[in-house]
Design an enzyme around this catalytic site. Structure first.
Site, PDB file in Angstrom:
ATOM      1  N   ARG A 183      -6.772 -42.391  10.799  1.00  0.00           N
ATOM      2  CA  ARG A 183      -6.979 -41.415  11.877  1.00  0.00           C
ATOM      3  C   ARG A 183      -8.465 -41.280  12.229  1.00  0.00           C
ATOM      4  NH1 ARG A 183      -2.744 -42.836  11.713  1.00  0.00           N
ATOM      5  NH2 ARG A 183      -0.769 -41.702  11.535  1.00  0.00           N
ATOM      6  N   SER A 232       0.067 -32.863  15.690  1.00  0.00           N
ATOM      7  CA  SER A 232      -0.248 -32.579  14.286  1.00  0.00           C
ATOM      8  C   SER A 232      -1.590 -31.864  14.179  1.00  0.00           C
ATOM      9  CB  SER A 232      -0.292 -33.875  13.472  1.00  0.00           C
ATOM     10  OG  SER A 232       0.975 -34.486  13.429  1.00  0.00           O
ATOM     11  N   GLU A 302      -6.959 -32.409  12.307  1.00  0.00           N
ATOM     12  CA  GLU A 302      -6.715 -33.599  13.124  1.00  0.00           C
ATOM     13  C   GLU A 302      -6.974 -33.271  14.589  1.00  0.00           C
ATOM     14  OE1 GLU A 302      -3.051 -36.675  14.068  1.00  0.00           O
ATOM     15  OE2 GLU A 302      -3.405 -36.023  12.002  1.00  0.00           O
TER      16      GLU A 302
END
EC number: 1.3.1.98
Length: 324
Positions: A183, A232, A302
């Site tokens: 990520r 998320s 995130e």
């Protein structure tokens, strides 16, 4: 805290703006842009007509003026005090292209929705892109954060990325130069991605369709896809699932004002009504603290948080309480 003043910033750019073909909006409301439907004003928003227009504009903006690029606003939390400087919002007309670029290769513009890339790959029997069908947002964001789901991720499919830097100069980056991790991309933060070339492989269309249907059914079953959410909220820590840590800490369904950790999927933060950026971020930091207290694991955001706090509504990171 300095309040945004878009008209003053626009005037400071001089006569060169007359050559700009895109739209320039002073004091643009960001709650109309993000999926959370919350946050303050962008001092100046620019929607470039195309890459040439983008490079021309960036050369007009003084180096000391901050520049932030946003896509479709799916993974973005804007604070209520607004965003100083320039917000660049890429347009579908100039940056939404999607076309074949060779055998098993697809060129996708930065603002192209991730699911559209998956759909085109299906149409042409190109495997390896099914997972994009379950990722909200656009290609630019996927390139920046190495977006992934259902055992697939961006770094496995990207060949080269085209970008413009803060000075308006163009660059082409290879996969290795993107510096991908979980990520995360190691590419310079000032780079604005304009499009990328992806590569898959030949695969039976029925197999691709089945994989995409499974992704869709999973999302509809376990994610609050019809809510105002940014996707998320926290990354999965190594060896853990963020949602499970949040659940075990008793935070499923937790609310602060109109902000809530979704009862359906507790790693999704939702705006249940007219939540402010403060309420959403305060909730997130409170959850981080409770998870740390319960399990000793530190959750990392995130969702990207940008902009200024309103005076008296500052939040200390990882403490979940106002400093005012």
């Amino acid at each position: 805290m300095k309040q945004v003043n878009g008209q003053k910033l626009l005037e400071s750019l001089g006569n060169g703006v007359s050559a700009i073909r895109g739209r320039i909006t002073p004091d643009a409301p960001m709650d109309r842009v993000t999926w959370f439907r919350a946050g303050g004003l962008a001092e100046l928003m620019f929607q470039p007509h195309d890459t040439d227009d983008l490079t021309t504009f960036l050369k007009l903006v003084p180096e000391e003026v901050p520049v932030l690029v946003v896509g479709v606003g799916s993974n973005l939390l804007v604070r209520d005090g607004g965003i100083p400087g320039v917000v660049i919002r890429l347009s579908a007309k100039g940056f939404g292209d999607l076309e074949l670029a060779g055998e098993h290769r697809i060129k996708a513009g930065a603002i192209c929705p991730d699911k559209n890339l998956a759909a085109m790959a299906l149409d042409h029997g190109i495997g390896g892109f099914y997972f994009y069908y379950g990722i909200p947002g656009s290609i630019g964001g996927a390139l920046r954060m190495n977006a992934g789901a259902n055992a697939g991720e961006t770094s496995a499919r990207v060949l080269e990325v085209h970008a413009v830097d803060r000075k308006g100069d163009r660059h082409v980056l290879s996969k290795s130069e993107m510096g991908y991790g979980y990520r995360h991309s190691g590419a310079a933060k000032d780079l604005i991605f304009t499009h990328a070339i992806f590569e898959g492989y030949a695969e039976d269309k029925a197999k691709i369709r089945n994989d995409m249907d499974a992704v869709r059914q999973h999302r509809e079953t376990v994610q609050p896809i019809r809510e105002k959410t940014g996707g998320s909220t926290f990354k999965n820590p190594e060896g853990h699932s963020a949602w499970k840590l949040i659940d075990e800490a008793g935070c499923r369904g937790m609310m602060i004002g109109n902000a809530q950790m979704s009862p359906l999927h507790c790693n999704f933060m939702i705006n249940t009504g007219q939540a402010t950026g403060y309420e959403l971020e305060y909730l997130g930091e409170t959850v981080r603290q409770r998870v740390m207290d319960h399990s000793g694991v530190k959750l990392e955001w995130e969702i990207k948080r940008v902009g200024n706090f309103m005076p008296g509504y500052e939040i200390k990171e990882f403490l979940g309480r106002a400093t005012a």
